[in-house]
Design an enzyme around this catalytic site. Structure first.
Site, PDB file in Angstrom:
ATOM      1  N   LYS A 285      44.753  45.733  55.382  1.00  0.00           N
ATOM      2  CA  LYS A 285      43.764  45.051  56.222  1.00  0.00           C
ATOM      3  C   LYS A 285      44.460  44.570  57.501  1.00  0.00           C
ATOM      4  O   LYS A 285      45.528  43.982  57.437  1.00  0.00           O
ATOM      5  CB  LYS A 285      43.160  43.873  55.438  1.00  0.00           C
ATOM      6  CG  LYS A 285      41.862  43.354  56.002  1.00  0.00           C
ATOM      7  CD  LYS A 285      41.079  42.572  54.966  1.00  0.00           C
ATOM      8  CE  LYS A 285      39.838  41.955  55.579  1.00  0.00           C
ATOM      9  NZ  LYS A 285      38.927  41.397  54.588  1.00  0.00           N
ATOM     10  N   GLU A 371      27.577  35.677  43.319  1.00  0.00           N
ATOM     11  CA  GLU A 371      26.740  34.477  43.456  1.00  0.00           C
ATOM     12  C   GLU A 371      25.903  34.225  42.202  1.00  0.00           C
ATOM     13  O   GLU A 371      25.689  33.067  41.817  1.00  0.00           O
ATOM     14  CB  GLU A 371      25.834  34.610  44.681  1.00  0.00           C
ATOM     15  CG  GLU A 371      26.558  34.527  46.024  1.00  0.00           C
ATOM     16  CD  GLU A 371      27.245  35.824  46.441  1.00  0.00           C
ATOM     17  OE1 GLU A 371      27.062  36.859  45.752  1.00  0.00           O
ATOM     18  OE2 GLU A 371      27.960  35.823  47.455  1.00  0.00           O
ATOM     19  N   ARG A 399      20.692  35.995  46.331  1.00  0.00           N
ATOM     20  CA  ARG A 399      21.042  36.820  45.184  1.00  0.00           C
ATOM     21  C   ARG A 399      20.725  36.148  43.850  1.00  0.00           C
ATOM     22  O   ARG A 399      20.512  36.809  42.840  1.00  0.00           O
ATOM     23  CB  ARG A 399      22.569  37.058  45.190  1.00  0.00           C
ATOM     24  CG  ARG A 399      23.035  38.036  46.197  1.00  0.00           C
ATOM     25  CD  ARG A 399      23.178  39.356  45.524  1.00  0.00           C
ATOM     26  NE  ARG A 399      23.135  40.446  46.466  1.00  0.00           N
ATOM     27  CZ  ARG A 399      24.151  41.259  46.707  1.00  0.00           C
ATOM     28  NH1 ARG A 399      25.287  41.074  46.105  1.00  0.00           N
ATOM     29  NH2 ARG A 399      24.000  42.247  47.555  1.00  0.00           N
TER      30      ARG A 399
HETATM   31  C1  LIG Z   1      26.659  38.944  48.528  1.00  0.00           C
HETATM   32  C2  LIG Z   1      27.694  38.639  49.560  1.00  0.00           C
HETATM   33  N1  LIG Z   1      28.481  37.545  49.400  1.00  0.00           N
HETATM   34  C3  LIG Z   1      29.422  37.272  50.327  1.00  0.00           C
HETATM   35  C4  LIG Z   1      29.589  38.074  51.416  1.00  0.00           C
HETATM   36  C5  LIG Z   1      30.587  37.684  52.489  1.00  0.00           C
HETATM   37  N2  LIG Z   1      31.633  38.717  52.643  1.00  0.00           N
HETATM   38  C6  LIG Z   1      31.593  39.615  53.630  1.00  0.00           C
HETATM   39  S1  LIG Z   1      32.858  40.694  53.576  1.00  0.00           S
HETATM   40  C7  LIG Z   1      33.504  39.916  52.224  1.00  0.00           C
HETATM   41  C8  LIG Z   1      34.773  40.428  51.632  1.00  0.00           C
HETATM   42  C9  LIG Z   1      34.689  41.871  51.337  1.00  0.00           C
HETATM   43  O1  LIG Z   1      35.908  42.319  50.871  1.00  0.00           O
HETATM   44  P1  LIG Z   1      36.142  43.862  50.702  1.00  0.00           P
HETATM   45  O2  LIG Z   1      34.942  44.489  50.127  1.00  0.00           O
HETATM   46  O3  LIG Z   1      37.413  44.049  49.979  1.00  0.00           O
HETATM   47  O4  LIG Z   1      36.247  44.401  52.184  1.00  0.00           O
HETATM   48  P2  LIG Z   1      37.432  44.216  53.248  1.00  0.00           P
HETATM   49  O5  LIG Z   1      36.890  43.304  54.299  1.00  0.00           O
HETATM   50  O6  LIG Z   1      38.611  43.659  52.554  1.00  0.00           O
HETATM   51  O7  LIG Z   1      37.670  45.569  53.789  1.00  0.00           O
HETATM   52  C10 LIG Z   1      32.720  38.839  51.831  1.00  0.00           C
HETATM   53  C11 LIG Z   1      33.013  37.931  50.722  1.00  0.00           C
HETATM   54  C12 LIG Z   1      28.736  39.186  51.542  1.00  0.00           C
HETATM   55  N3  LIG Z   1      28.800  40.009  52.596  1.00  0.00           N
HETATM   56  N4  LIG Z   1      27.820  39.451  50.602  1.00  0.00           N
END
Ligand SMILES: Cc1ncc(C[n+]2csc(CCOP(=O)(O)OP(=O)(O)O)c2C)c(N)n1
Length: 628
Positions: A285, A371, A399
């Site tokens: 990342k 959630e 959710r």
């Molecule tokens: C239901 C939900 N909860 C929280 C989020 C907030 N959120 C956006 S990206 C993320 C992390 C995602 O991590 P990953 O899938 O590993 O992607 P990366 O950014 O590391 O590439 C979170 C918690 C969301 N988008 N959807």
């Protein structure tokens, strides 16, 4: 930079990836990184995740054809590279701005965006649906779901893996594993992936076993079978991805997600595999920008920043945000009451819980992007004597609608929902605005719903919630907390009353939360025109303070409600019912809030203006009402 701009804005189709060799793809990747850094440092946006998928996006577009193959990007915050490759580089100056390029995939924006995302963990379900539809229609194309290791912690992703694994449908899941959610990823699955990624034993033992078995002469069917069996059972124990194998997927990987050649090879292979396939891709990342590599969480979603120093460009004086007020208040509560616990669904930083997490690690729970689980988990804690505070963004609480009803409210359990980012959140747009929470919470029996006018009132509400033995929801907006202390000294929320901020005979404005400030400023404008307003800070959306509101509205002909929620099913509806219930003799009642529509992305102030919820818009609405 001008050359890079020209090169990338000239891209009209992802076919470019098929027409150049791996070396040239690598150079294109470097240009894309430069472009991303230049642009996102000015506009702000999801930088680190995009820097991490440059090679992966190039490889996907080299092997697949997004004009017919379906690519679903989980969460969708990592689609900037995909947008550049599909002819949208020339719109990056407008990224996330009102009427500009969306920060997420949108079917309405491009034929190459096959599914709208924003909330996590949907891509495998959607991909499986598309793959099934393809089979039913006897079409022939690939479906690729790209999901991060963070998004894989969401329940829906497991449900979809479970479904896909027994269908034998051709579906390619690309697991983009960078060990990070927004913060460090959490959970048992994350640990498992980490072992696959890092433990050389897995590879060594697997190779040893296969080597050894290959050497055993086939001394007869029985020995052969035993050997095969041994190999099989060892394989399942030791081969990377055994878990995914067991779930019915062909597991390929782990693959270096920054090696285009390797990525193309594995994608080509996956394209020809029957049944569901999971490719485990390891990425970094923030790749290629030292500050983002060092602090990927800070660069997950970042405001405009200085490229040289990696520091966010600050404008105006620093103010305390509502999340910080929440963070400090819950620290105070925890000090006094050891039953206070805090829960987050993968957002410890955004919700203001970092200090709590560090100070009370045993009383803090990051459950991953889960959630629904968070709510029922909180219900369990509450049923067993604790006082859980679940800090969550309004949009993501959507959710857990059933869990709030079935597991919390039905049993009248003392879970406190601290609903951050309620109202319009700005640049993330329709997937992220917190404009539905009042509507989906209002009708839940046993629920108390509050919204503070400022930071100090949020603190009072959190303290009050701790004294209640029932479910409580407190909604507060994104950004700086307001400060009414020079105007009001009424912070007594324990009385369960609304606050009458000003009295005036012409109009009564009943406002909730953040909208109290707007109401107050509208009043000043109207005073200049000799129009006098009563302003009620409702504080409670449920139960509304009937007594105060009825007595104030009794002699006023014009009543207006103000909320930053959709009007349907929201606070205004509650007031309308109240006025009707008491048969108040008012002439005009106007409900101001958000329309029955999805609100696009853009700066919050711009959106508030566009929807008539800024000071000018509300003033105009009142004047129109008075002129009727
Ligand atoms: C239901 C939900 N909860 C929280 C989020 C907030 N959120 C956006 S990206 C993320 C992390 C995602 O991590 P990953 O899938 O590993 O992607 P990366 O950014 O590391 O590439 C979170 C918690 C969301 N988008 N959807």
């Amino acid at each position: 930079m001008d050359e890079v701009n020209k090169l990338l804005t000239d891209i009209k189709s992802p076919d470019i990836c098929k027409n150049i060799n791996d070396k040239e793809l690598k150079l294109l990747g470097e240009d894309i990184r430069t472009f991303l850094l230049e642009n996102v440092s000015k506009t702000g946006g999801h930088l680190a995740s995009n820097l991490g998928v440059v090679e992966l996006s190039l490889a996907i577009h080299s092997i697949f054809d997004s004009s017919k193959d379906r690519i679903i990007w989980d969460v969708g915050h990592q689609t900037y590279v995909h947008k550049i490759l599909t002819g949208r580089a020339n719109r990056f100056e407008s990224l996330r701005k009102y009427k500009g390029l969306s920060g997420f995939p949108k079917r309405s924006e491009s034929e190459h965006d096959h599914f709208d995302t924003g909330h996590s963990s949907t891509s495998i379900s959607a991909g499986l649906g598309m793959a099934k539809a393809r089979d039913l229609k006897k079409e022939n194309h690939s479906v690729i779901s790209v999901i991060g290791d963070g998004a894989l912690t969401g329940g829906m992703a497991f449900e979809a893996l479970n479904h896909a694994g027994h269908t034998n449908t051709e579906l390619i899941v690309i697991l983009n594993d960078n060990e990070m959610s927004i913060s460090q990823n959490v959970g048992a699955l994350s640990k498992y992936l980490n072992r696959l990624r890092t433990d050389p034993k897995y590879f060594k033992v697997k190779d040893d076993v296969e080597h050894l078995l290959a050497k055993i002469p086939a001394l007869g069917k029985a020995v052969y079978k035993t050997a095969e069996k041994a190999k099989d059972s060892l394989k399942y124990l030791l081969v990377p991805g055994a878990l995914f194998h067991e779930l019915g997927f062909t597991y390929l990987g782990p693959v270096d997600g920054h090696d285009i050649k390797e990525l193309k090879l594995v994608l080509k292979r996956a394209k020809n595999i029957k049944g569901p396939t999971l490719i485990h891709v390891i990425t970094r990342k923030g790749k290629g920008y030292k500050y983002a590599e060092k602090n990927p969480d800070k660069f997950h979603g970042i405001a405009p920043f200085d490229l040289e120093t990696g520091k966010v460009i600050t404008t105006g004086k620093k103010t305390t945000g509502y999340s910080s007020v929440f963070g400090e208040s819950i620290m105070d509560l925890a000090k006094k009451d050891d039953k206070v616990l805090a829960i987050t669904a993968a957002m410890p930083d955004g919700t203001g819980l970092m200090e709590f997490a560090n100070t009370y690690p045993k009383r803090f729970f990051d459950v991953g992007i889960a959630e629904q689980h968070a709510v029922t988990f909180a219900a369990g804690l509450a049923a067993n004597g604790f006082k859980p505070y679940f800090a969550v963004y309004s949009t993501f609480l959507q959710r857990a609608y059933d869990q709030i009803i079935h597991d919390v409210c039905l049993q009248n359990l003392p879970v406190v929902f601290c609903i951050d980012r309620s109202g319009l959140v700005g640049n993330d747009g329709e997937t992220h605005h917190g404009v539905f929470d009042l509507s989906f919470l209002m009708h839940m029996p046993n629920m108390t719903i509050m919204a503070p006018k400022d930071g100090k009132e949020l603190q009072s509400m959190l303290n009050f919630a701790n004294t209640l033995d029932t479910p409580v929801a407190i909604r507060y907006p994104r950004g700086s907390s307001d400060d009414f202390t020079s105007i009001s000294n009424d912070y007594d929320v324990a009385s369960k009353t609304a606050e009458v901020l000003t009295k005036g005979k012409d109009v009564c404005i009943i406002a909730l939360g953040k909208m109290v400030r707007i109401a107050y400023e509208v009043r000043m404008k109207l005073l200049d025109k000799n129009i006098h307003c009563t302003i009620i800070n409702a504080r409670f959306a449920k139960p509304v303070d009937e007594k105060t509101i009825v007595s104030e509205c009794n002699n006023i002909k014009n009543i207006i409600t103000l909320e930053d929620n959709v009007i349907k099913g929201g606070f205004g509806y509650e007031i309308l019912n109240l006025l009707n219930k008491y048969k108040l003799n008012c002439k005009n009642v106007k409900l101001l809030g958000l329309p029955d529509d999805f609100i696009e992305h853009g700066n919050t102030d711009v959106l508030m203006k566009a929807y008539g919820l800024d000071v000018e818009g509300v003033t105009k609405s009142i004047e129109e009402m008075l002129n009727q």
